[in-house]
Design an enzyme around this catalytic site. Sequence first.
Site, PDB file in Angstrom:
ATOM      1  N   ARG A 144      -3.457  -9.678 -20.118  1.00  0.00           N
ATOM      2  CA  ARG A 144      -4.476  -9.405 -21.204  1.00  0.00           C
ATOM      3  C   ARG A 144      -3.814  -8.332 -22.502  1.00  0.00           C
ATOM      4  NH1 ARG A 144      -7.000  -4.854 -21.050  1.00  0.00           N
ATOM      5  NH2 ARG A 144      -9.089  -5.795 -21.870  1.00  0.00           N
TER       6      ARG A 144
ATOM      7  N   PRO B   4       0.635  -1.310  -0.030  1.00  0.00           N
ATOM      8  CA  PRO B   4      -0.066  -0.132   0.018  1.00  0.00           C
ATOM      9  C   PRO B   4       0.684   1.383   0.045  1.00  0.00           C
ATOM     10  CG  PRO B   4      -0.262  -1.211   2.205  1.00  0.00           C
ATOM     11  CD  PRO B   4       0.576  -2.013   1.246  1.00  0.00           C
TER      12      PRO B   4
ATOM     13  N   ASP C 133      -9.231   0.362 -24.314  1.00  0.00           N
ATOM     14  CA  ASP C 133     -10.009   0.262 -23.046  1.00  0.00           C
ATOM     15  C   ASP C 133      -9.573   1.729 -22.419  1.00  0.00           C
ATOM     16  OD1 ASP C 133     -10.254  -2.488 -22.882  1.00  0.00           O
ATOM     17  OD2 ASP C 133      -8.176  -2.822 -22.578  1.00  0.00           O
TER      18      ASP C 133
END
Length: 245
Positions: A154, A89, A169
């Site tokens: 992908r 994080p 996209d």
Amino acid sequence: MKIDVLTIFPRLFEPFFEESIIGKAREKGKVHFQTINFRDFSTNKHQTVDDYPYGGGGGMVLKPEPIFSAVEHLTEGTEKKPRVILMCPQGKPYRQSKAEELAQEEHLIFICGHYEGYDERIRKYLVTDEISIGDYVLTGGEIPAMAVIDSVVRLLPGVLGNEISAVTDSHSTGLLEHPHYTRPPIFREWEVPEVLLSGHHENIEKWRRKESLRRTWKRRRDLLEGLELNKEEQQWLKQFEQDDE
């Protein structure tokens, strides 16, 4: 591409690597996955991978020895060093541009942590990238690693059935993607925009660009900062503002 994942919960990745687009990419030989339980590289009989932090405080900290040993085992004898990615994080926010960058690599190693955090020497002397998928904390790095792996795989040539999909996209063009419609042309009195049924490709592309810009302006205006727009697109933005008044 070769992707290695260091985790103490390797079974979490088994269904992920076997299903959907990721599984098909694996079957086609576009990507090779391997999960490594870094407990196997622990230096004691109890396979301990964490310990109390120096200076006190709550939680446990991942020890450097198992992580270093696992990565060194994976890179032994290799000429080109892989990208070693720490899911954390505290890392840099993940963006589509990063996915496109990582998709150019031949070998990625992901480190999935647990507990309070990592020994700082892992950050300073082993990893090449620290990535965060958002300003929140999860119980471990496995889900964030899956998100990054999915977004990278992908993009590999031959993985998606339609290569144009990845290019258009959301975020790939700097804007959010335009609305999509499919059959039937009328559903519950809601009609598909006429331009999409016209067959006029130039007008369709213009409509898509305008709607992509409109959606970005409404939902993510921060993405427009620094984006180069032509005169017509600038005029569209003024129109959006007037429509909202």
